[in-house]
Structures are given as C-alpha cells and as structure tokens.
Design an enzyme around this catalytic site. Sequence first.
Site, PDB file in Angstrom:
ATOM      1  N   GLU A  65      -4.047  -9.480   3.810  1.00 37.56           N
ATOM      2  CA  GLU A  65      -4.910  -9.393   5.030  1.00 37.56           C
ATOM      3  C   GLU A  65      -6.124 -10.132   5.439  1.00 37.56           C
ATOM      4  OE1 GLU A  65      -2.705  -5.413   4.114  1.00 37.56           O
ATOM      5  OE2 GLU A  65      -3.747  -7.149   2.782  1.00 37.56           O
ATOM      6  N   GLU A  69       0.837  -1.246  -0.167  1.00 37.60           N
ATOM      7  CA  GLU A  69       0.084   0.081   0.075  1.00 37.60           C
ATOM      8  C   GLU A  69       0.869   1.259  -0.055  1.00 37.60           C
ATOM      9  OE1 GLU A  69      -4.164  -0.970   2.106  1.00 37.60           O
ATOM     10  OE2 GLU A  69      -2.244  -1.441   3.351  1.00 37.60           O
TER      11      GLU A  69
END
Length: 692
Positions: free
Chosen positions: A125, A105
Amino acid sequence: MTAEYKVNGAVAVITLNNPPVNGLGHATRSAIVDGMKKALNDDAVKAVVITGAGKAFSGGADIKEFNSPKAMAEPTLHTVINVIENSTKPVVAAIHSVAMGGGLELALGCHYRVAAPGAQIALPEVKLGILPGAGGTQRLPRVLGLEMGLNMIVSGNPVPSEKLAKTALFNEMAEGDLMEAALAFANKVADVRPLPKVRDIKIDYPNYEGFLQFSRNTVKAMSGPFPAPLKCVEAVAAAVTMKFDDGIKFERELFVDLVQTTESKALRHAFFGERAASKVPDVPDDTPTRAIKSAAVIGAGTMGGGIAMNFANAGIPVKILEMKQEALEKGLGVIRKNYENTMKKGKLTPEKFEQRVGLITGTLSYEEIAQADIVIEAVFEDIGVKEQVFKKLDEVMKQGAILASNTSTLDVNKIAAFTKRPQDVIGLHFFSPANVMKLLEIVRGEKTGKDVLATALQLSKKIKKTGVVSGVCDGFIGNRMIEQYSRQAGFLLEEGCTPEQVDKAIEKFGFAMGPFRMGDLAGNDIGWYIRKRRYIEKPEVTYSKTADLLCEMGRFGQKTGAGWYDYKPGDRKAYPSQVVNDMIVKHSADLGIERRKISDQEIVERLVFALVNEGAYILEEGIAMRASDIDMVYLTGYGFPLFRGGPMFYADTVGLQNVVMSMEKYAKGRHGDAWKPAPLLAKLAAEGKTFN
C-alpha cells in the site's frame, strides 16, 4: 461468480474467483461472508478453508472499485475479517502465488495459514501513498516480529513465502498439492480449541522505543516528500504500544488522512495511468499479435546498444548492424562494459552476464538480419539517412517483420512511405540511456497495422517499459512539449536568470534534473540541430539565441567537458561557468533587455505551465488519447516529480483557472504570444473542470 462454496467431507472450501488476481471487490467480499454463514450453519462442517482460484490467493482490493461507493460498502474488508476471526469453527487460509494487500490482511484474519512455496507475500500500500487499512499494520508485526513486519510494511516489497516459512505467519508449508495439504491441516485442527487469533499475540521486542525512534529517523531521511512511509512507522508503533482495537482505530485514522493527500492521489493516478496507457479503444485486448522471437537493431551507438540490451535482458536474441567493423566492435565493447558494471554491483550473476552478452551479436550485412521478427533503426536523426535505411529494410526484411524507427521527432508517416509495407512500420522512441529509462513512446502511423500496434504494446511489457501510444506530429508527446519548456528556459536567461538559478528552482520543485543540466547530459548540439531545422520549417516560432551562441563556442555539454556548466575530467558535477554567465548578460544587453530579479515561483510556473499548455493542444489534436498518457510520458521519461503526478495532473491540483490566470499574467511580458491558452485548457478552466 466471485467466490465458490463447496464441501469436502467435514471441510467447507470457499474459493475466491474474481480474475485476474481475485481482487476483494464488493461482490467477492459478500460471497465470502455468505460462504462463512453457510459453513457455520452446517453441523456437518467442522472447519473452513479459504483459497483463491487461478493465479492468485488474492491481490487485495479490487482496483476497478477504487474511489467508488462500492469500495466502502458493507461488508467492508474489516467486516469480512471480523466474521472470519470470530468464527466458532477454525478457518485456514490456503495461500499460493500471490497474497498482497487486502489479500494478506484477509489471511491474517484466519486462524491458520498454509502456504505453497514461491508465493509472493506483501503489503504494498505504501507504493500508492497509503498504508494497509484492514489491520495489516497491527497483525503482520505480531506474526513476523516488529523488525521484519515494519520493514515489509514500509518498503511494500514482496517476499517469497519460503523466506517466511519459520515465522508465525505460516503454520505449515505445503510440500506437494496445496489443497490436499490445507484440507489435511483443517481436519487435524477441526477440534482444537481455543481458536488462535493473530490479534492475541503480544509483540515482544526489547527496547522497542529505541528501535522505533531509529526507524523514524531513517524513514524520514529516505521518504522525501512522501508522508506514507513515516505514517506506516507510527501505525506499527501503535501495534506495540496500544491495545489491539485502539491500534486498529488509529490505523484507520491514518489511512483516511493519507487517502486525502495530494501525494497519494498522484501515486494512485500514476498507478492507474500506467494500466490505462496500454488500452487503445480500437485495438481490443484480443487483437492478434506477431511473435517476436528475434530482433535486429541498426546502429551500435549509445542508443542502438541500449535498445539491444533491452531485448537481451528479456531473453530475445538480437543482432546489431553497423557499417564499419570499428564502430561495431566499439558498440559491442560498451555493451559488455555496461553488463560488467552491473555484475560488479552484484545486480547480475556471472551466468546471467554470459547469457545476456551471448544473446547480442554483430554484423556488417543487411542480409544477416533479414529473418528478424522486428528491426529497430537507431541511426542519425536525419530524414535522408532514415530514407536510405528504410528502403534497404523494405528490400531485405522477411514478410511480416515489424520495421520500427527510434526517431524522436521525425514524421513516421513519411518514413513508412519509403517502404511498400507501411502497415508494418511503427515508431518506437526509446529514451537515453535506453537500457535504463522506463518510457517507450509507441508512435502509431496512419497506416500502422492494429496487430503491429498490439505487438508493440505487448513487447513494451516484455522488455519492462511503460509503453505510451502517440499519434504522429513533430516531437510526438514528450519532445513536442519539452520544446516549449526549453523555450521558456531560454527566455528566462535573457530576462535575468542564470542556468544554475533555473535548474535549482525546478529541481527544488522536484524534477530530477533542470533543463540546462539535462541539455549538457544529452548534448546541446542535438537541440541545435533541431532548432536549425525549425528556423526553416517554422520561422514564426521564436527561440532565445543563447543556446545557439553556446554551441557556436563548441560547448556541447559533458561530452566536450563544457556546456552550460564547466566540467572537470572524470567528474560529472556541474560547476557554474563565468564564461557562459558573461555571454548571457552580454546577449541581454545586445537585445536591449534590462535584466531583472526573477523568483523561483515564476521560473517553475513558466516551465511547467508551458508543458501543460502544449499538452492541452496535444490532447485536443488526438495525438495523446488521454491526459494520463501525457503524465506517464513525463513521469517515466522526463524526470517529472512522481509526488506531483505529471504535468496535467499537477495542473488539475493547482486548478486550471489558476493556470490560465498565471498565463494571462505572463502574456503581458516578452514573448507573450507563447502564452495563448490552448482552446481545450481555456474551455475546461471556464467550466471548472479538470484534464483527468
């Protein structure tokens, strides 16, 4: 130091330095922002490169900060990414080795990305029951396209950087030295304006509504009890249907909701539990270990063959010792067939097949295994047989060799005492099928050397097992607890259940297999043998006689074509057996028990709380070091549902006071003595505390 700042000509270089994977902890995030401020305030700096020291660009969030105030302290990862994205000077991510989760990210917030081949790229995740929470669901589909982006986010699986080379994720793949390539690229784009931002890319996908609906249907069918995969689809859908800032806000809302779910808490508990299991307080990480370059296994049966395959899979040559040529050839033949089946499924190349089969050899002579670094005994579960084997091993094995027993219940201290080198003896309890099951119970004897224990823990990782340390007691952690679970299963039959009803209730709860189907698979004669020993050693412990009656009928399970269930030739499906159900009903009548209707809730509570109570005793006695170790044993070796986090974690979520209240209720029934709460359970419940 968590991030180093240096200037190379007209390029500032910020190097993340937070070993082992440059986790984005609070100090690292702060250092990135400080580095950016310096670069922006220095007129001589025209561009910025962000990279990672050591073995990773960044593995994402710093797991040491999970569930602590630091995780959400400013600057958050969102803030860091905003600072980078809004920089007036170009920022280039130089990616190598690992860019996962928050690390990826962070890279997506940069204006450009240069990557080395072989870097593992992922947003994992979902495997923790959450979704990427710092813009990953909004930015990744913009650079990879809707389909590929969604697949990576929903699966959480890593993809090598070279497979993504032709996408907008990377502006350049480095041919040689990554930093040289990144600096050259930064100098090349230093004066290019406007600065490209991933957020400005529009996702162009014809008939996206149809694709998203198809994805929802597919993911819903495959995700079972876990809510995160479907929420990932909704977050990615927002990247297509909403403005970027609204999508970011929506992603954040979903993330916050998922963090609170029991399923996510259970997955995070398992994640941390697996890492904690390898930590032994009096055996520090720098404890010297013994080199394991060759192995030997005593016994070519199902267990011995499976154990040998683990070593071959890890590239360690292994010799299997048998007493008879016929048994040896049969065992080696089964191993070969197992590998052939894996190869037919496309999970093994012909080269790997030849390599692994070639690493496993057989012998009929103890002398031929004498130089092995470790020997694992996998013979019949009888102390007399173990004594013969260990006396012989003591005689022939080289000094410094580790002597391990695959015993599932016997006293490792007693086994060690059969040798003149108890410091070299350890229990390594593999679970069947040993080449598949992830759990390895590492049984530490009173005299087991610390270097031997450290080596066993290191070896468990090498052969891709979850190693959990147990002290010495009858059955160790797993089998000692499963005995109480099995006792309750037997009592439920006497009181009104059928094997099918018990199995269905616990399977609906989430177990991979109920106690009676499990017994048929493992062989009911094994439990019979153990119970016969218990009747002599522990006459005060009561069992249902239904299992003994079943074995007296010769119904040992799948291997005899009949157990608690009936089986058809070549068919592993369990068919309810009228003969068995009649035997159970007659046995209830012989005991003078009036059979009653028993709810699924009672079945589940009695089976699971029996595990929990015994687990509390095991913790109190120091047989297990921590409650999460018990949970890891059950998650990786006994099919306990992952989304419930293991028996001790499940008890915490139910509330220990509620567990004790249920036990008090069952104590009023038959065999009420089995429901005395362990002192630790009673104490924690009274104090409103939890195991974990």
